[in-house]
Write a protein that holds these residues in place. Structure first.
Motif, PDB file in Angstrom:
ATOM      1  N   ASP A  12     -82.625  58.185 -34.216  1.00 13.53           N
ATOM      2  CA  ASP A  12     -84.029  58.066 -33.830  1.00 13.53           C
ATOM      3  C   ASP A  12     -84.692  56.830 -34.422  1.00 13.53           C
ATOM      4  O   ASP A  12     -85.905  56.643 -34.243  1.00 13.53           O
ATOM      5  CB  ASP A  12     -84.792  59.323 -34.299  1.00 13.53           C
ATOM      6  CG  ASP A  12     -84.309  60.556 -33.562  1.00 13.53           C
ATOM      7  OD1 ASP A  12     -83.910  60.409 -32.383  1.00 13.53           O
ATOM      8  OD2 ASP A  12     -84.298  61.647 -34.156  1.00 13.53           O
ATOM      9  N   VAL A  13     -83.945  56.013 -35.138  1.00  8.69           N
ATOM     10  CA  VAL A  13     -84.561  54.808 -35.705  1.00  8.69           C
ATOM     11  C   VAL A  13     -84.853  53.836 -34.554  1.00  8.69           C
ATOM     12  O   VAL A  13     -84.242  53.928 -33.474  1.00  8.69           O
ATOM     13  CB  VAL A  13     -83.645  54.142 -36.769  1.00  8.69           C
ATOM     14  CG1 VAL A  13     -83.414  55.076 -37.928  1.00  8.69           C
ATOM     15  CG2 VAL A  13     -82.333  53.708 -36.149  1.00  8.69           C
ATOM     16  N   PRO A  14     -85.766  52.911 -34.768  1.00 11.67           N
ATOM     17  CA  PRO A  14     -86.120  51.973 -33.687  1.00 11.67           C
ATOM     18  C   PRO A  14     -84.909  51.191 -33.184  1.00 11.67           C
ATOM     19  O   PRO A  14     -83.933  50.957 -33.906  1.00 11.67           O
ATOM     20  CB  PRO A  14     -87.145  51.054 -34.350  1.00 11.67           C
ATOM     21  CG  PRO A  14     -87.714  51.858 -35.457  1.00 11.67           C
ATOM     22  CD  PRO A  14     -86.608  52.725 -35.944  1.00 11.67           C
ATOM     23  N   GLU A  15     -85.045  50.768 -31.940  1.00 13.44           N
ATOM     24  CA  GLU A  15     -83.920  50.097 -31.285  1.00 13.44           C
ATOM     25  C   GLU A  15     -83.568  48.764 -31.927  1.00 13.44           C
ATOM     26  O   GLU A  15     -82.407  48.349 -31.895  1.00 13.44           O
ATOM     27  CB  GLU A  15     -84.234  49.893 -29.797  1.00 13.44           C
ATOM     28  CG  GLU A  15     -84.104  51.164 -28.982  1.00 13.44           C
ATOM     29  CD  GLU A  15     -84.314  50.907 -27.508  1.00 13.44           C
ATOM     30  OE1 GLU A  15     -84.353  49.741 -27.103  1.00 13.44           O
ATOM     31  OE2 GLU A  15     -84.443  51.882 -26.766  1.00 13.44           O
ATOM     32  N   ASP A  16     -84.545  48.114 -32.500  1.00 13.79           N
ATOM     33  CA  ASP A  16     -84.246  46.811 -33.103  1.00 13.79           C
ATOM     34  C   ASP A  16     -83.322  46.953 -34.312  1.00 13.79           C
ATOM     35  O   ASP A  16     -82.597  46.016 -34.663  1.00 13.79           O
ATOM     36  CB  ASP A  16     -85.547  46.094 -33.507  1.00 13.79           C
ATOM     37  CG  ASP A  16     -86.287  46.865 -34.588  1.00 13.79           C
ATOM     38  OD1 ASP A  16     -86.543  48.064 -34.388  1.00 13.79           O
ATOM     39  OD2 ASP A  16     -86.582  46.264 -35.648  1.00 13.79           O
ATOM     40  N   LEU A  17     -83.349  48.148 -34.948  1.00 10.62           N
ATOM     41  CA  LEU A  17     -82.410  48.388 -36.057  1.00 10.62           C
ATOM     42  C   LEU A  17     -81.022  48.770 -35.530  1.00 10.62           C
ATOM     43  O   LEU A  17     -80.003  48.472 -36.165  1.00 10.62           O
ATOM     44  CB  LEU A  17     -82.943  49.498 -36.971  1.00 10.62           C
ATOM     45  CG  LEU A  17     -84.225  49.157 -37.732  1.00 10.62           C
ATOM     46  CD1 LEU A  17     -84.736  50.388 -38.471  1.00 10.62           C
ATOM     47  CD2 LEU A  17     -83.958  48.023 -38.711  1.00 10.62           C
TER      48      LEU A  17
ATOM     49  N   PRO B  69     -78.310  49.450 -27.309  1.00 14.75           N
ATOM     50  CA  PRO B  69     -78.835  50.390 -28.309  1.00 14.75           C
ATOM     51  C   PRO B  69     -79.286  51.699 -27.685  1.00 14.75           C
ATOM     52  O   PRO B  69     -79.088  52.771 -28.279  1.00 14.75           O
ATOM     53  CB  PRO B  69     -80.018  49.632 -28.925  1.00 14.75           C
ATOM     54  CG  PRO B  69     -79.824  48.225 -28.579  1.00 14.75           C
ATOM     55  CD  PRO B  69     -79.079  48.198 -27.295  1.00 14.75           C
ATOM     56  N   ARG B  77     -76.089  60.921 -29.578  1.00 18.64           N
ATOM     57  CA  ARG B  77     -76.780  62.214 -29.676  1.00 18.64           C
ATOM     58  C   ARG B  77     -76.007  63.299 -28.943  1.00 18.64           C
ATOM     59  O   ARG B  77     -75.853  64.418 -29.443  1.00 18.64           O
ATOM     60  CB  ARG B  77     -78.188  62.090 -29.083  1.00 18.64           C
ATOM     61  CG  ARG B  77     -79.184  61.505 -30.051  1.00 18.64           C
ATOM     62  CD  ARG B  77     -80.564  61.495 -29.431  1.00 18.64           C
ATOM     63  NE  ARG B  77     -81.466  60.645 -30.181  1.00 18.64           N
ATOM     64  CZ  ARG B  77     -82.508  60.031 -29.668  1.00 18.64           C
ATOM     65  NH1 ARG B  77     -82.788  60.151 -28.395  1.00 18.64           N
ATOM     66  NH2 ARG B  77     -83.287  59.294 -30.421  1.00 18.64           N
ATOM     67  N   THR B 123     -86.114  60.302 -40.596  1.00 17.53           N
ATOM     68  CA  THR B 123     -86.017  59.125 -39.722  1.00 17.53           C
ATOM     69  C   THR B 123     -86.924  57.999 -40.212  1.00 17.53           C
ATOM     70  O   THR B 123     -86.518  56.824 -40.241  1.00 17.53           O
ATOM     71  CB  THR B 123     -86.396  59.523 -38.283  1.00 17.53           C
ATOM     72  OG1 THR B 123     -85.546  60.585 -37.843  1.00 17.53           O
ATOM     73  CG2 THR B 123     -86.250  58.352 -37.342  1.00 17.53           C
ATOM     74  N   THR B 127     -85.712  54.424 -41.534  1.00 19.94           N
ATOM     75  CA  THR B 127     -86.196  53.187 -40.903  1.00 19.94           C
ATOM     76  C   THR B 127     -86.690  52.217 -41.958  1.00 19.94           C
ATOM     77  O   THR B 127     -86.350  51.012 -41.944  1.00 19.94           O
ATOM     78  CB  THR B 127     -87.321  53.522 -39.908  1.00 19.94           C
ATOM     79  OG1 THR B 127     -86.825  54.459 -38.951  1.00 19.94           O
ATOM     80  CG2 THR B 127     -87.809  52.279 -39.193  1.00 19.94           C
TER      81      THR B 127
END
Lengths: 183, 186
Positions: A12-17, B69, B77, B123, B127
């Motif tokens: 669920d982390v942002p796509e840029d990561l 991505p 998932r 999450t 992040t």
């Protein structure tokens, strides 16, 4: 929190990561190898497995053939040894049936046969190792003695009860006499 | 090789050709990701099919800039769900676990609200953590724990030795542990 929670949270982390140029970093370089590993290596493993199965079958067949051959050789050896081995003879029955056939031209054949019988009987008891050759010995050379039947068992105990038949064929005289217990 | 923007445009127009292009272009990568998680060819293939269905259902309204991505997130998932399902089958298989599964169907995502909040916190913390560490460390971390690459593969693609990759991953994990403690998540 479990490791699986962290793994799920990573999704669920942002796509840029997430975007680490994985397509070019991994897919173009090593994913093809992994494709080979996951897809083409499986048939290879299958081939190897098939080869090992065939090998095991061959080994089993060889073992079975060796066993059958061994059994066959054992059977042959048993048969050959039975054929050429010295079988112990059964002890002969106590029947030194001495048959004396008098063919000479004696007037009184019965008497002659009786005398001959007595002579043989004495020899038999006196000489346990009486052979067929010795049986031919007789003072009355004109009386041929059949030596076909006298089977003298040297290992047998002395004759105690035996039936002996003296036959004179010339005058159709036949004498059957029960030997007494001499010994 | 089709451009991602063209594929997404096809999806926006509800053209099924887009799914065929995605399968041809990214199918192998997605299959590998799913296979590394599930360890089963049939399950991995099923995950790829589920991912294509999810792509069809979510684009539109979503409009991702890059497909890789997005596809990786979707397929991983699906694979994790399959992994959890298979392990629950192995672990349970009793009437009680079956009853729990039946009740889980009426709950959103099969999780309670507390779990969902905790998942969001994790999450957010991840992040923040990933933004703090150097990019090369982040790439290696994501290669290992998002794309499930092997240590050998990571070492090969980053021109490092396997031992160096293991050591670096251990340091990153320790940093993450400290960070999670600091955020009171551990």
């Amino acid at each position: 929190m479990t490791p699986l929670d962290i793994m799920e949270a990573l999704r669920d982390v942002p796509e840029d990561l997430i975007d680490i140029d994985y397509e070019h970093l991994s897919v173009s370089c090593t994913a093809e190898q992994e494709t080979l590993r996951t897809e083409t290596d499986m048939p290879e493993n299958g081939k190897r497995m098939r080869g090992s199965i065939v090998l095991s079958y061959l080994m089993t067949a060889c073992c079975a053939a060796a066993c059958i051959g061994g059994i066959a050789v054992l059977i042959c050896m048993t048969k050959l040894s039975g054929r050429y081995s010295v079988q112990p003879q059964d002890p002969a029955p106590l029947q030194p049936a001495v048959t004396v056939t008098a063919t000479a031209a004696f007037p009184n054949t019965a008497t002659t046969a009786s005398a001959l019988y007595t002579d043989l009987l004495i020899r038999n008891t006196a000489q346990p190792a009486l052979t067929a050759e010795s049986l031919t010995y007789t003072e009355q050379t004109s009386v041929p003695v059949s030596t076909a039947n006298p089977v003298i068992q040297t290992t047998a105990p002395p004759v105690t009860t035996a039936s002996e038949t003296v036959t004179a064929t010339h005058t159709t005289a036949s004498v059957t006499k029960q030997t007494p217990d001499l010994l | 090789m089709h451009d991602d923007s063209r594929i997404i445009a096809l999806l926006q127009k509800r053209d099924e050709q887009a799914l065929k292009i995605i399968r041809e272009q990214y199918g192998t990568m997605c299959f590998q990701m799913a296979y590394r998680i599930t360890g089963n060819r049939e399950d991995a293939e099923e995950c790829v099919n589920d991912m294509l269905m999810a792509v069809w259902d979510t684009i539109p309204p979503l409009h991702p800039e890059k497909l890789v991505p997005y596809l990786a997130s979707l397929v991983s998932r699906k694979a994790i769900s399959k992994y959890k399902f298979m392990h629950s089958q192995k672990r349970g298989g009793t009437q009680f676990s079956s009853a729990l599964d039946e009740l889980a169907d009426i709950l959103p995502s099969g999780e309670c609200v507390e779990n969902q909040i905790e998942q969001r916190e994790i999450t957010a913390a991840l992040t923040q953590f990933l933004r703090q560490i150097p990019p090369d460390h982040r790439r290696i971390f994501m290669q290992r724990y998002f794309y499930s690459d092997s240590v050998q593969t990571i070492a090969q693609t980053n021109q490092m030795s396997a031992d160096a990759v293991k050591m670096l991953l251990m340091r990153i994990r320790n940093k993450l542990k400290d960070y999670m403690r600091k955020e009171r998540l551990l």
